[in-house]
Design an enzyme around this catalytic site. Sequence first.
Site, PDB file in Angstrom:
ATOM      1  N   THR A 157      -3.959 -35.183 -52.902  1.00 17.67           N
ATOM      2  CA  THR A 157      -2.997 -36.258 -53.146  1.00 17.67           C
ATOM      3  C   THR A 157      -1.770 -35.648 -53.800  1.00 17.67           C
ATOM      4  OG1 THR A 157      -4.800 -37.839 -53.453  1.00 17.67           O
ATOM      5  CG2 THR A 157      -2.627 -38.495 -54.233  1.00 17.67           C
ATOM      6  N   LYS A 170      -2.086 -43.234 -49.848  1.00 23.20           N
ATOM      7  CA  LYS A 170      -3.005 -42.944 -50.951  1.00 23.20           C
ATOM      8  C   LYS A 170      -2.310 -43.158 -52.295  1.00 23.20           C
ATOM      9  CE  LYS A 170      -6.632 -41.529 -53.178  1.00 23.20           C
ATOM     10  NZ  LYS A 170      -7.061 -40.124 -53.174  1.00 23.20           N
ATOM     11  N   LYS A 176      -1.095 -38.635 -63.483  1.00 29.36           N
ATOM     12  CA  LYS A 176      -0.579 -37.945 -62.303  1.00 29.36           C
ATOM     13  C   LYS A 176      -0.326 -38.928 -61.165  1.00 29.36           C
ATOM     14  CE  LYS A 176      -2.144 -35.149 -58.421  1.00 29.36           C
ATOM     15  NZ  LYS A 176      -3.316 -34.572 -57.734  1.00 29.36           N
TER      16      LYS A 176
END
Length: 338
Positions: free
Chosen positions: A153, A229, A301
Amino acid sequence: MISSGSDTVSLLPATAASGLPLHPTTRIILILIGRQGHRCPERRAARAAHEEVRKMHVGFIGLGNMGAGMARNLVAEGFELTVRDVRPEPMRALAEAGAKTADTAADAAANADVVCVAVFSEPQIRDTVLGADGEPGVLAGARPGTVVVLHSTVSPHLVREIAAAAAEHDVRVIDAAMSGGGDTAATAGTLTFLVGGGDDDVARARPVLAAMSRTVHHVGPLGTGVTSKIISNFLLDGNITLVREALRIAARAAIPESRILEIVADSKVGSSWVSTSWAAIRGHEESSWNGKDGVVAMYKKDLSLALDLARTDGADTPVLEFIVDEVAPHVGEHGLTR
């Protein structure tokens, strides 16, 4: 009995096998069904697909929390697999399962039709694909026409950056972000892949992706898989933020956490997957392989990736900005679910 190659199929039920007579019409129907089954296009397609899989050579780099299970499923499905990790232990385990091992990312990519990259961070992706510190990367070993699959990701900008570098070697890139249940799904082969890339490139990698997943969503062009995502993660993390604060309000009102979650689930109006799965989310935080600090770091993150994406594309996201600037810095003090 009808024979087709190495297959022999009995078309007679047990009553006929025991000597009882069959009606002539029944016998004809059974014969026709048997012949049709041997001409079944789905069956031929399945056999052809299996043979194609056996011919495919896959490189897999990154045997961590997710990658180890994914690689094992590729071995189990019959792919010729070469793996690479900076740690010897997971490579030994995959070798015992039937994979070959490589000393560098370039070696893992050599002769591969598809190369899967499942490393953790953006710097690791750059080093793995482009090479670093004297170790050649994927592009140094990949043949023209190889498809490199980025599973991490990361920002869609990085995906396009890697694809541009790969194009100079006539190597193709797609992004296939992982979702659907974490390492448990990776081990079970029930992941959901969110894929971005050209139709032909995705089609070439699809047998590999299918062997590791329950669902493969081809979202659109390059970068749209990781974008999907990032959006999904923002919704998850934002919901966690809301439930976390709602439980604080309940505590101040002397309503037990379990009781308010039960009430919300029963009333359904404010219920969500996060609120109904709160105990499991807390359990994951407390038992995660990277510890509570690692879970909080992933939360921050994911939100930062979402904010960077929004700013790059010019999307107005004041709530996201507030969470990143005002909420996320304090999450680490108490943990994600406290």
